[in-house]
Design a protein around this motif. Structure first.
Motif, short mmCIF file in Angstrom:
data_model
loop_
_atom_site.label_atom_id
_atom_site.label_comp_id
_atom_site.label_asym_id
_atom_site.label_seq_id
_atom_site.Cartn_x
_atom_site.Cartn_y
_atom_site.Cartn_z
N SER A 218 56.97 46.72 40.26
CA SER A 218 56.71 46.67 41.70
C SER A 218 55.22 46.77 42.02
N ALA A 219 54.39 46.90 40.98
CA ALA A 219 52.96 47.05 41.20
C ALA A 219 52.27 45.76 41.60
N GLY A 220 53.01 44.64 41.58
CA GLY A 220 52.42 43.40 42.04
C GLY A 220 52.01 42.49 40.90
N THR A 221 50.96 41.71 41.14
CA THR A 221 50.53 40.68 40.19
C THR A 221 49.05 40.86 39.86
N GLN A 222 48.74 40.73 38.59
CA GLN A 222 47.36 40.78 38.13
C GLN A 222 46.88 39.35 37.88
N VAL A 223 45.71 39.00 38.38
CA VAL A 223 45.24 37.62 38.31
C VAL A 223 43.74 37.60 38.03
N ARG A 224 43.34 36.64 37.19
CA ARG A 224 41.91 36.44 36.91
C ARG A 224 41.54 34.99 37.18
N THR A 225 40.36 34.83 37.72
CA THR A 225 39.82 33.50 38.01
C THR A 225 38.30 33.58 37.98
N ARG A 226 37.67 32.42 37.83
CA ARG A 226 36.20 32.40 37.90
C ARG A 226 35.72 32.38 39.35
N HIS A 227 36.67 32.39 40.29
CA HIS A 227 36.32 32.37 41.71
C HIS A 227 37.07 33.50 42.44
N PRO A 228 36.81 34.74 42.06
CA PRO A 228 37.59 35.85 42.64
C PRO A 228 37.41 36.00 44.15
N GLU A 229 36.20 35.73 44.64
CA GLU A 229 35.99 35.89 46.08
C GLU A 229 36.82 34.86 46.87
N ARG A 230 36.83 33.62 46.39
CA ARG A 230 37.61 32.57 47.06
C ARG A 230 39.11 32.90 47.02
N LEU A 231 39.58 33.38 45.85
CA LEU A 231 41.00 33.70 45.72
C LEU A 231 41.37 34.88 46.60
N ALA A 232 40.51 35.89 46.63
CA ALA A 232 40.79 37.06 47.47
C ALA A 232 40.88 36.65 48.94
N LEU A 233 39.99 35.76 49.36
CA LEU A 233 40.00 35.29 50.75
C LEU A 233 41.29 34.50 51.02
N ALA A 234 41.68 33.66 50.09
CA ALA A 234 42.90 32.86 50.28
C ALA A 234 44.14 33.74 50.34
N LEU A 235 44.20 34.73 49.45
CA LEU A 235 45.35 35.63 49.45
C LEU A 235 45.40 36.46 50.72
N THR A 236 44.24 36.97 51.13
CA THR A 236 44.19 37.78 52.34
C THR A 236 44.59 36.95 53.56
N SER A 237 44.14 35.71 53.60
CA SER A 237 44.50 34.83 54.71
C SER A 237 45.99 34.54 54.74
N ALA A 238 46.64 34.62 53.55
CA ALA A 238 48.08 34.38 53.45
C ALA A 238 48.88 35.66 53.68
N GLY A 239 48.17 36.75 54.05
CA GLY A 239 48.85 38.00 54.35
C GLY A 239 49.15 38.86 53.14
N VAL A 240 48.49 38.59 52.01
CA VAL A 240 48.70 39.37 50.79
C VAL A 240 47.59 40.40 50.64
N VAL A 241 47.97 41.64 50.41
CA VAL A 241 46.98 42.70 50.20
C VAL A 241 46.41 42.57 48.80
N VAL A 242 45.09 42.65 48.68
CA VAL A 242 44.40 42.44 47.40
C VAL A 242 43.62 43.70 47.04
N HIS A 243 43.69 44.08 45.75
CA HIS A 243 42.93 45.22 45.23
C HIS A 243 41.97 44.68 44.17
N TYR A 244 40.73 45.15 44.19
CA TYR A 244 39.71 44.68 43.26
C TYR A 244 39.65 45.59 42.04
#
Length: 310
Positions: A218-244
């Protein structure tokens, strides 16, 4: 089996344990977690009859610990290895327990061998023991009566890495043979490796409980990308809470949802997996983040509820 039912313990105006309920099942290791001062030790003392609850009850093998005719034959307890009599030798301490429980005399040597205390060490006074040796002696005493239930508070304190591995195998083996293990430890990795079920408390209240796999999943999903800021923005815009994290993002959504958002945003991923790989430490820190503050008023979280780690 250990059953804790609505246990509350108050010391004057201070509530150390607040309506805690959980069950530790046979054949399973139950990890009992919480920050310092959360009420773990008080709860364990209630279970073994050292501290009377203000309300509620705790039962071991269907009855109160104090009603067991010969408790050491049913329940092995290690709450504080430093509480052993410093003026006695390790062998004397085990021999006194052996006689009290009515066990055969060779049981002492069996336990000394099990916990790897040599004859010379067993003949030394406990005041001269290291913390690790005291822990081994305490474990020997807990196992002396071949109990079905083990209740252990920080049993790996003072043990070296080999000793910790030995402890892990010992507890896993006891549970696999049908025994019940209730284990409290600040070594979260060891709990993660050995435990089947988890109970987490903070400020004396239950904040999460369930199987380890359910809670970590239930802890969610761990994800890595070379564009973390873009992904965080996209996820946040989709209503997903993101932890760094240090090199990853963790999203409070399942892997399919995170992958879909990344795909729609045109962001390539290096890694995408459930966040159970992030481990128990991350889950523990999130669940107990607010519990040191006055006025903590979260509702208990159970494994079947969504967002147990949020």
């Amino acid at each position: 089996m250990i059953r804790v039912e609505s246990v509350t313990k108050r010391y004057g105006a201070h509530t150390a344990v607040d309506d805690v309920t959980f069950t530790a099942e046979p054949g399973r290791v139950t990890g009992f977690l919480g920050p310092n001062g959360a009420g773990k030790s008080t709860t364990m003392r209630v279970i073994v009859g050292l501290t009377p609850p203000t309300t509620g009850a705790a039962h071991v093998l269907g009855c109160r610990f104090t009603d067991l005719p010969n408790p050491g034959l049913d329940v092995g307890v290690l709450l504080d290895a430093s509480a052993q009599h410093g003026g006695r030798t390790g062998r004397e301490i085990l021999t006194l327990s052996q006689k009290t429980m009515g066990l055969r005399t060779d049981r002492v040597d069996e336990m000394l061998d099990l916990v790897s205390l040599t004859d010379a060490e067993a003949g030394r006074r406990v005041r001269d023991y290291s913390l690790g040796m005291r822990q081994r002696l305490g474990i020997a005493q807990a196992l002396l009566g071949e109990p079905a239930v083990l209740i252990l508070d920080e049993p790996a304190n003072g043990l070296d890495p080999a000793g910790i591995r030995w402890m892990r195998d010992l507890l896993r083996g006891h549970a696999d043979r049908g025994g019940t293990v209730l284990l409290s430890s600040h070594l979260l990795h060891e709990i993660e490796v050995v435990a089947d079920d988890l109970v987490v408390i903070g400020n004396g209240r239950t904040v999460a409980q369930g199987t380890k796999s359910e809670l970590l999943a239930s802890a969610g999903t761990q994800v890595r990308t070379r564009h973390p800021e873009r992904l965080a923005l996209a996820l946040t815009s989709a209503g997903v809470v993101v932890h760094y994290g240090d090199a990853t993002l963790r999203a409070d959504a399942d892997s399919e949802r995170v992958g879909q958002v990344a795909h729609e945003a045109g962001i390539p991923l290096i890694e995408l997996r459930t966040a159970d790989g992030a481990g128990l430490e991350e889950l523990f820190l999130e669940l107990t983040a607010d519990t040191q503050r006055d006025g903590f008023d979260h509702q208990p979280i159970h494994a079947h509820q969504q967002g147990a780690a949020a």
